[in-house]
Design a protein around this motif. Structure first.
Motif, PDB file in Angstrom:
ATOM      1  N   THR A   1      53.637 -61.099   1.383  1.00 24.40           N
ATOM      2  CA  THR A   1      53.152 -61.485  -0.064  1.00 24.40           C
ATOM      3  C   THR A   1      52.491 -62.462  -0.652  1.00 24.40           C
ATOM      4  OG1 THR A   1      55.665 -61.920   0.685  1.00 24.40           O
ATOM      5  CG2 THR A   1      55.253 -63.401  -1.520  1.00 24.40           C
ATOM      6  N   THR A   2      51.548 -62.942   0.223  1.00 26.75           N
ATOM      7  CA  THR A   2      50.221 -63.358  -0.696  1.00 26.75           C
ATOM      8  C   THR A   2      49.437 -62.501  -1.348  1.00 26.75           C
ATOM      9  OG1 THR A   2      49.733 -64.027   1.872  1.00 26.75           O
ATOM     10  CG2 THR A   2      50.193 -65.432   0.934  1.00 26.75           C
ATOM     11  N   VAL A   3      49.111 -61.852  -0.446  1.00 23.57           N
ATOM     12  CA  VAL A   3      48.761 -60.632  -1.328  1.00 23.57           C
ATOM     13  C   VAL A   3      48.895 -60.435  -2.196  1.00 23.57           C
ATOM     14  CG1 VAL A   3      47.757 -58.363  -0.631  1.00 23.57           C
ATOM     15  CG2 VAL A   3      47.117 -59.799   1.097  1.00 23.57           C
ATOM     16  N   LYS A   4      50.266 -59.434  -2.417  1.00 23.59           N
ATOM     17  CA  LYS A   4      50.973 -59.353  -3.484  1.00 23.59           C
ATOM     18  C   LYS A   4      50.639 -59.970  -4.911  1.00 23.59           C
ATOM     19  CE  LYS A   4      54.515 -57.168  -1.906  1.00 23.59           C
ATOM     20  NZ  LYS A   4      56.200 -56.818  -1.185  1.00 23.59           N
ATOM     21  N   ALA A   5      50.925 -61.972  -4.488  1.00 24.70           N
ATOM     22  CA  ALA A   5      50.797 -62.572  -5.235  1.00 24.70           C
ATOM     23  C   ALA A   5      49.291 -62.125  -6.562  1.00 24.70           C
ATOM     24  CB  ALA A   5      51.265 -63.949  -5.024  1.00 24.70           C
ATOM     25  N   GLU A   6      48.575 -62.434  -5.175  1.00 21.43           N
ATOM     26  CA  GLU A   6      46.576 -62.544  -5.676  1.00 21.43           C
ATOM     27  C   GLU A   6      46.885 -61.374  -6.506  1.00 21.43           C
ATOM     28  OE1 GLU A   6      43.726 -63.301  -3.157  1.00 21.43           O
ATOM     29  OE2 GLU A   6      44.981 -64.116  -1.696  1.00 21.43           O
ATOM     30  N   VAL A   7      47.163 -59.954  -6.901  1.00 21.15           N
ATOM     31  CA  VAL A   7      47.374 -59.262  -7.282  1.00 21.15           C
ATOM     32  C   VAL A   7      47.444 -59.502  -8.369  1.00 21.15           C
ATOM     33  CG1 VAL A   7      48.111 -56.436  -7.698  1.00 21.15           C
ATOM     34  CG2 VAL A   7      47.123 -57.539  -5.753  1.00 21.15           C
ATOM     35  N   ILE A   8      49.423 -59.878  -8.452  1.00 25.52           N
ATOM     36  CA  ILE A   8      49.854 -59.878  -9.771  1.00 25.52           C
ATOM     37  C   ILE A   8      49.828 -61.214 -10.957  1.00 25.52           C
ATOM     38  CG2 ILE A   8      52.430 -60.218 -10.825  1.00 25.52           C
ATOM     39  CD1 ILE A   8      53.358 -58.929  -7.803  1.00 25.52           C
TER      40      ILE A   8
ATOM     41  N   TRP B   1      28.496 -74.922  -5.302  1.00 24.73           N
ATOM     42  CA  TRP B   1      30.011 -74.965  -5.587  1.00 24.73           C
ATOM     43  C   TRP B   1      30.759 -76.263  -4.361  1.00 24.73           C
ATOM     44  CZ3 TRP B   1      32.085 -70.032  -6.954  1.00 24.73           C
ATOM     45  CH2 TRP B   1      31.105 -69.149  -7.455  1.00 24.73           C
ATOM     46  N   ILE B   2      32.010 -76.223  -5.999  1.00 22.69           N
ATOM     47  CA  ILE B   2      32.423 -77.347  -5.331  1.00 22.69           C
ATOM     48  C   ILE B   2      33.944 -77.232  -5.120  1.00 22.69           C
ATOM     49  CG2 ILE B   2      31.206 -79.357  -6.720  1.00 22.69           C
ATOM     50  CD1 ILE B   2      33.628 -79.560  -8.902  1.00 22.69           C
ATOM     51  N   ALA B   3      34.470 -77.912  -4.185  1.00 24.98           N
ATOM     52  CA  ALA B   3      35.923 -77.311  -3.611  1.00 24.98           C
ATOM     53  C   ALA B   3      37.411 -77.831  -4.774  1.00 24.98           C
ATOM     54  CB  ALA B   3      36.125 -77.638  -2.142  1.00 24.98           C
ATOM     55  N   THR B   4      38.281 -77.290  -5.489  1.00 30.48           N
ATOM     56  CA  THR B   4      39.622 -77.566  -6.336  1.00 30.48           C
ATOM     57  C   THR B   4      39.736 -78.332  -5.137  1.00 30.48           C
ATOM     58  OG1 THR B   4      40.000 -75.456  -6.331  1.00 30.48           O
ATOM     59  CG2 THR B   4      38.672 -76.080  -7.876  1.00 30.48           C
ATOM     60  N   PRO B   5      41.033 -78.589  -5.781  1.00 34.91           N
ATOM     61  CA  PRO B   5      42.513 -78.839  -4.705  1.00 34.91           C
ATOM     62  C   PRO B   5      43.069 -78.156  -4.372  1.00 34.91           C
ATOM     63  CG  PRO B   5      42.772 -80.469  -6.954  1.00 34.91           C
ATOM     64  CD  PRO B   5      41.569 -79.193  -6.902  1.00 34.91           C
ATOM     65  N   ASN B   6      42.860 -76.591  -4.854  1.00 33.92           N
ATOM     66  CA  ASN B   6      43.184 -75.957  -4.262  1.00 33.92           C
ATOM     67  C   ASN B   6      42.038 -74.477  -4.023  1.00 33.92           C
ATOM     68  OD1 ASN B   6      46.168 -75.485  -6.378  1.00 33.92           O
ATOM     69  ND2 ASN B   6      44.364 -75.204  -7.769  1.00 33.92           N
ATOM     70  N   ALA B   7      41.151 -75.145  -3.464  1.00 34.34           N
ATOM     71  CA  ALA B   7      40.201 -74.309  -1.981  1.00 34.34           C
ATOM     72  C   ALA B   7      41.103 -73.058  -0.926  1.00 34.34           C
ATOM     73  CB  ALA B   7      39.236 -74.968  -1.635  1.00 34.34           C
ATOM     74  N   GLY B   8      40.687 -72.484  -0.515  1.00 34.26           N
ATOM     75  CA  GLY B   8      41.220 -71.993   0.461  1.00 34.26           C
ATOM     76  C   GLY B   8      42.392 -70.922  -0.068  1.00 34.26           C
ATOM     77  N   ILE B   9      43.076 -71.053  -1.456  1.00 34.23           N
ATOM     78  CA  ILE B   9      44.148 -70.865  -1.678  1.00 34.23           C
ATOM     79  C   ILE B   9      44.110 -68.868  -1.443  1.00 34.23           C
ATOM     80  CG2 ILE B   9      43.524 -69.611  -3.685  1.00 34.23           C
ATOM     81  CD1 ILE B   9      45.913 -70.651  -5.208  1.00 34.23           C
ATOM     82  N   SER B  10      42.843 -67.950  -1.227  1.00 36.90           N
ATOM     83  CA  SER B  10      43.043 -66.498  -0.852  1.00 36.90           C
ATOM     84  C   SER B  10      43.536 -66.660  -0.121  1.00 36.90           C
ATOM     85  CB  SER B  10      42.080 -65.592  -1.786  1.00 36.90           C
ATOM     86  OG  SER B  10      41.819 -64.784  -1.402  1.00 36.90           O
ATOM     87  N   SER B  11      44.201 -64.928   0.001  1.00 35.90           N
ATOM     88  CA  SER B  11      44.381 -64.458   1.701  1.00 35.90           C
ATOM     89  C   SER B  11      43.226 -64.179   2.667  1.00 35.90           C
ATOM     90  CB  SER B  11      45.158 -63.863   1.888  1.00 35.90           C
ATOM     91  OG  SER B  11      46.449 -63.573   1.042  1.00 35.90           O
TER      92      SER B  11
ATOM     93  N   ASP C   1      55.189 -68.002  -5.632  1.00 36.49           N
ATOM     94  CA  ASP C   1      53.355 -67.255  -4.763  1.00 36.49           C
ATOM     95  C   ASP C   1      52.443 -67.086  -5.832  1.00 36.49           C
ATOM     96  OD1 ASP C   1      54.218 -68.598  -2.375  1.00 36.49           O
ATOM     97  OD2 ASP C   1      53.322 -66.576  -1.653  1.00 36.49           O
ATOM     98  N   THR C   2      53.242 -66.112  -7.256  1.00 31.35           N
ATOM     99  CA  THR C   2      52.980 -65.588  -7.986  1.00 31.35           C
ATOM    100  C   THR C   2      51.731 -66.375  -9.295  1.00 31.35           C
ATOM    101  OG1 THR C   2      53.492 -63.281  -7.944  1.00 31.35           O
ATOM    102  CG2 THR C   2      52.546 -64.010 -10.337  1.00 31.35           C
TER     103      THR C   2
END
Length: 444
Positions: free
Chosen positions: A228-235, A271-281, A366-367
Motif C-alpha cells: 500500500t505505501t508504494v501504491k500510495a507514492e505512485v498515485i 538539506w533540512i528534514a521536514t516533519p515528513n522526513a522518511g515518508i518514502s518506502s 496514505d495517498t
C-alpha cells in the motif's frame, strides 16, 4: 491479488496444439500475434474443460500480452504498457521501437512454449519479458511497464521485481515516475473514452475522485501485489502530475521529506528534514544520495511519453465532446463482444457491467498524506492523520463514476450522457465536510 500461486504449474498442451502453434508462427520465428491468439485459445479451452493449472497472475499476463502485441487502441492495459515503456526509455534518453520489442518478447515466449510443450507460468515468462526488455530495449527494471503488476514475482533466481527496484534509490525513483505517468495517461484515456467526471474541490475530495477514475482505467490499482505505501507514492505522484500540473519526475527540491535549501559557504548541498522526513518506502537520508536523485529529477522534469494527455482538465474537455455525441468506444476489457460500442440506442443493461470494489481506507489515507506532505512539507503527516482518517472513512463507498455514465446510456434516457455533457461546467467546490473545507483553504 495478482500474485503467483504456490500451487500453479505450467499448462501442458496436446501435440495437436503444439503443432498448430508451430505452423502459425513458422516454428517460432514469425507472427507473434497469431501465436498469442493460439495460446489464448488453448487457455480458454482448458478453462472451459476445468483443466487449467495456471494461476491468475499467469493468465492475466497472457490476456494483457495479446492486447499489447496487437496494439489494441481500446485496451487500457495496452495504453498503460505503451506509456510506461515510452517514458522509461525517455528517462534514459533513449527511444524504443515498441512493436519490435513486443514481437521479440512474444517470440521468446512462443519458443519457450514450443520447447517445453506447455503454457508457462509467470516466473518463466518474466525472464523472457524482462530479459528481452533489458537486453534489446536497453531498459532497467525500474522502467519496465509490468513492474507495478508483478511486484512480488521472482524474475532472477529468488529476487523479486520489487526487491530489485527497492534495492536502488535511483531505480525506485524511476519506477515511481514511470508508473505514475502511465497511470495518468491511462486514467485520462478512461476519462476521455467513458466521459468520467471530476470536480475541483478540497485535496481530500479530489484524491478520492482521482482514485475512483483510476479504478476504471487501471483496475489493478487496488488488487496488484504492490504494498500500500508504494501504491500510495505512485498515485500521489500521478495526482500531482495530472491535477496539480507538476512533473512526473517529482519535485527536485523535496525528496523523501528532505528539503533542498541551497549550497553552504563551502559549496556543499544543504538539506533540512521536514516533519515528513522518511515518508518514502525507500528511505534516503544521505546528502550524497539526495543530491544524485535531485540531479536526475532536474534532468527529467520535461520527460514525457509521446503526446498523451497528462492534464486532467484537457482530458475532461475531450470527454465533454465525446459525451455530447452519446456514442463511445467501449474499452476491450469491458467489451461483450470484442469490438462493440456503447450507445444509447443499442445497449442494454445486460450487455455491460462494471462493478468496482470499494477503495481500501488505508490506500486513500496514505495517498492523501503523501500528496499533502509534498505540497505542504511544513505540516507533519502525523498531524494530518486524524483528519485524513475521518475523511477517509467516509470515502470507501465513493461514487462509481463509470457506473453513472453506463447507467445513463444503458437506460436510454437521453441521446447524450448528462455526465459527459456537463463536464465543461463542473469546476465547483465539492467539499463535503468542515474538515475538507479547512484543508481546501490551506491549498487553495
Amino acid at each position: 491479488m495478482l500474485e503467483s500461486s504456490s500451487t500453479s504449474s505450467p499448462l501442458t498442451l496436446t501435440e495437436e496444439q503444439i503443432e498448430k502453434l508451430r505452423t502459425d508462427t513458422d516454428n517460432g520465428t514469425a507472427n507473434p500475434l497469431k501465436g498469442y491468439q493460439d495460446m489464448i485459445s488453448f487457455l480458454d479451452a482448458a478453462n472451459a474443460a476445468g483443466t487449467d493449472t495456471l494461476d491468475d497472475a499467469s493468465q492475466f499476463w497472457y490476456q494483457q500480452a495479446i492486447t499489447v502485441n496487437g496494439d489494441d487502441p481500446t485496451s487500457f492495459g495496452n495504453i498503460f504498457i505503451h506509456a510506461a515503456t515510452a517514458y522509461g526509455a525517455a528517462w534514459d534518453g533513449k527511444t524504443v521501437d515498441f512493436q519490435s520489442l513486443s514481437d521479440k518478447i512474444g517470440l521468446a515466449v512462443i519458443n519457450g512454449t514450443i520447447e517445453t510443450g506447455t503454457l508457462q507460468s509467470i516466473n518463466s515468462m518474466l525472464e523472457d519479458d524482462i530479459g528481452t526488455s533489458l537486453s534489446y530495449g536497453g531498459m532497467t527494471v525500474g522502467g519496465w511497464g509490468g513492474s507495478f503488476y508483478y511486484w512480488n514475482t521472482p524474475f532472477e533466481g529468488t529476487e523479486t521485481v520489487g526487491q530489485a527496484i527497492m534495492a536502488d534509490p535511483e531505480h525506485y525513483d524511476k519506477f515511481i515516475a514511470t508508473t505514475a505517468n502511465a497511470v495518468v495517461v491511462t486514467g485520462n484515456t478512461a476519462i476521455e473514452e467513458l466521459g468520467l467526471t471530476f470536480n475541483s474541490g478540497s485535496i481530500t475530495n479530489e484524491v478520492d475522485q482521482f482514485l475512483n477514475i483510476l479504478q476504471v482505467g487501471v483496475p489493478t490499482i487496488v488488487d496488484a501485489s504492490v504494498q500500500t505505501t508504494v501504491k500510495a507514492e505512485v498515485i500521489a505522484r500521478a495526482f500531482e502530475e495530472d491535477v496539480l500540473g507538476q512533473s512526473a519526475a517529482g519535485n527536485p527540491n523535496l525528496i523523501n521529506g528532505y528539503e533542498y535549501v541551497g549550497k553552504s559557504w563551502f559549496g556543499n548541498s544543504e538539506w533540512i528534514a521536514t516533519p515528513n522526513a522518511g515518508i518514502s518506502s525507500v528511505n534516503v537520508t544521505n546528502s550524497t544520495e539526495l543530491d544524485a536523485l535531485r540531479a536526475t529529477r532536474l534532468e527529467e522534469q520535461d520527460t514525457k511519453s509521446g503526446d498523451a494527455v497528462t492534464n486532467i482538465y484537457s482530458a475532461l474537455a475531450k470527454a465533454a465532446d465525446a459525451g455530447i455525441t452519446g456514442s463511445m468506444t467501449l474499452p476491450s476489457e469491458l467489451q461483450l463482444p470484442a469490438g462493440s460500442t456503447l450507445t444509447a440506442s443499442d445497449m442494454t443493461a445486460s450487455k455491460v457491467t462494471l462493478s468496482l470494489p470499494a477503495l481500501p481506507t488505508d490506500l486513500v489515507t496514505d495517498t492523501i498524506k503523501d500528496v499533502m506532505a509534498d505540497i505542504a512539507p511544513a505540516i507533519s503527516a502525523d498531524f494530518l492523520a486524524p483528519v485524513v482518517s475521518i475523511v477517509g472513512t467516509g470515502l470507501t463507498d465513493a461514487l462509481n463514476f463509470a457506473g453513472n455514465i453506463l447507467t445513463d446510456l444503458t437506460g436510454g434516457s437521453s441521446s447524450a450522457s448528462s455526465y459527459g455533457a456537463s463536464l465543461a461546467t463542473t469546476q465547483t467546490n465539492t467539499a463535503a465536510s468542515s474538515h475538507q473545507d479547512l484543508f481546501a483553504s490551506l491549498f487553495a
